[in-house]
Design a protein around this motif. Sequence first.
Motif, PDB file in Angstrom:
ATOM      1  N   VAL A 112       6.096  -2.492  -5.786  1.00 40.25           N
ATOM      2  CA  VAL A 112       6.050  -1.041  -5.612  1.00 40.25           C
ATOM      3  C   VAL A 112       7.338  -0.420  -6.137  1.00 40.25           C
ATOM      4  O   VAL A 112       7.319   0.589  -6.861  1.00 40.25           O
ATOM      5  N   ARG A 113       8.486  -1.029  -5.779  1.00 37.12           N
ATOM      6  CA  ARG A 113       9.768  -0.494  -6.256  1.00 37.12           C
ATOM      7  C   ARG A 113       9.873  -0.567  -7.772  1.00 37.12           C
ATOM      8  O   ARG A 113      10.388   0.363  -8.421  1.00 37.12           O
ATOM      9  N   GLU A 114       9.391  -1.661  -8.374  1.00 41.17           N
ATOM     10  CA  GLU A 114       9.418  -1.782  -9.837  1.00 41.17           C
ATOM     11  C   GLU A 114       8.567  -0.699 -10.490  1.00 41.17           C
ATOM     12  O   GLU A 114       8.987  -0.052 -11.457  1.00 41.17           O
ATOM     13  N   MET A 115       7.359  -0.489  -9.970  1.00 42.13           N
ATOM     14  CA  MET A 115       6.460   0.508 -10.528  1.00 42.13           C
ATOM     15  C   MET A 115       7.010   1.924 -10.356  1.00 42.13           C
ATOM     16  O   MET A 115       6.824   2.794 -11.199  1.00 42.13           O
ATOM     17  N   GLY A 116       7.711   2.143  -9.239  1.00 47.01           N
ATOM     18  CA  GLY A 116       8.209   3.483  -8.945  1.00 47.01           C
ATOM     19  C   GLY A 116       9.452   3.883  -9.705  1.00 47.01           C
ATOM     20  O   GLY A 116       9.811   5.071  -9.712  1.00 47.01           O
ATOM     21  N   ASN A 117      10.099   2.936 -10.345  1.00 45.81           N
ATOM     22  CA  ASN A 117      11.315   3.254 -11.092  1.00 45.81           C
ATOM     23  C   ASN A 117      10.989   4.196 -12.252  1.00 45.81           C
ATOM     24  O   ASN A 117      10.162   3.883 -13.106  1.00 45.81           O
ATOM     25  N   ARG A 118      11.636   5.344 -12.295  1.00 43.87           N
ATOM     26  CA  ARG A 118      11.308   6.360 -13.309  1.00 43.87           C
ATOM     27  C   ARG A 118      11.861   6.028 -14.697  1.00 43.87           C
ATOM     28  O   ARG A 118      11.506   6.691 -15.672  1.00 43.87           O
ATOM     29  N   HIS A 119      12.708   5.007 -14.788  1.00 44.80           N
ATOM     30  CA  HIS A 119      13.257   4.611 -16.087  1.00 44.80           C
ATOM     31  C   HIS A 119      12.563   3.377 -16.656  1.00 44.80           C
ATOM     32  O   HIS A 119      12.320   3.299 -17.865  1.00 44.80           O
ATOM     33  N   THR A 120      12.246   2.411 -15.783  1.00 42.77           N
ATOM     34  CA  THR A 120      11.692   1.140 -16.270  1.00 42.77           C
ATOM     35  C   THR A 120      10.265   0.880 -15.776  1.00 42.77           C
ATOM     36  O   THR A 120       9.667  -0.120 -16.159  1.00 42.77           O
TER      37      THR A 120
END
Length: 279
Positions: A36-44
Motif C-alpha cells: 500500500v505504501r509503495e503504491m501510494g508514493n506520489r513519485h514512484t
Amino acid sequence: MTSVRSLRFDKMHGAGNDFVVLDLRGGQPAPSPERVREMGNRHTGIGFDQLLTIEDSSRHDVVARYRIWNVDGSPAQQCGNGARCVAAWLQRDGAATGRHFLLDSPAGTIEVQRLDDGRYSLAMGRPEFAPARIPLRADAEATHYALSVPGGEVHFGAVSLGNPHAVLEVGSVDDTDVHLLGPMVQAREEFPEGVNVGFAEILAPDHIRLRVYERGVGETLACGSGACAAVAVLVRQGRVGRHVRVDLPGGTLEIQWPDDDAPIVLTGPTAFVFEGDYG
C-alpha cells in the motif's frame, strides 16, 4: 522467489480527495501495508490519499463491502469521499443498479442515493459525541474541550463519524498553520487512537470553509467524514444551521443533518481519472 501479482486499479477522486480502487471480489487478498505504501508514493507509485478495496459482502441486501487503507498502510474506519467513489465504481461496473442501494463499510452500513446531477448522497450514520465513543479521554461530554499546546491553548469540539474528529473553529483557514497544529493535536494522549483534525471558518450559518489534517495521510484536498464532523460539532455549538455548504481546497460538499436522531447526509461529486495495472 515469490512473484508479486499485478493489480488492476482505477484512480478516482471526490472533490480532490484521491483514491486507488481495487476490485477484490471473489476472495482476493488485500495488499500488504508495505505494498500500500509503495503504491501510494506520489513519485514512484500511483499516488493517493487512500486505497479502497471492493469486496464481497455476506449480506444479500448489500451490493458490496469496502475497506479503506491510508497512504501509510494503516486501516481507516470511514471515508465519505471514498464511499461515493465506491458507489460510482459499482454503478459503472453494473453491480449496483437503481438510484438507492447499500454498502458495507468498516464503520457500518451506508445508504447510497444517486442524484439526477450525477452526485451521490450518503447517509453516514448518527454522529457520536460521547467521549468513550470517539475515543477521547475526557471527564464528561461537552460541546467545547481545551488543550494546552506550545504557544497557548486550543479549543475544539469532538465527534465520531466511525472515525475520530476534533474540530477547531478558526478566523481564517488561510491564516491557520494547519501543518503545525494538525499533528500537534493529533499526537495528544487525549486521543488514544489518534484523530482527524478539522479547521473550520464560518462564513455564514449555511456556509463554511474547511481544511482537514487526516490520520495516516496529512492534509487532504477534501475529507467527507471531516465535513460531516465539522457541521455536526458546529451545530451542537449553535454556530451553524443543519444544511451547510462546505468548501474544501479540492471542491464543495453539501452536508445535511435534519435532527439529532437522524443520520447525517453527505452529498458530493465523484470522478474517474484513469485505470491501469500496478506491479
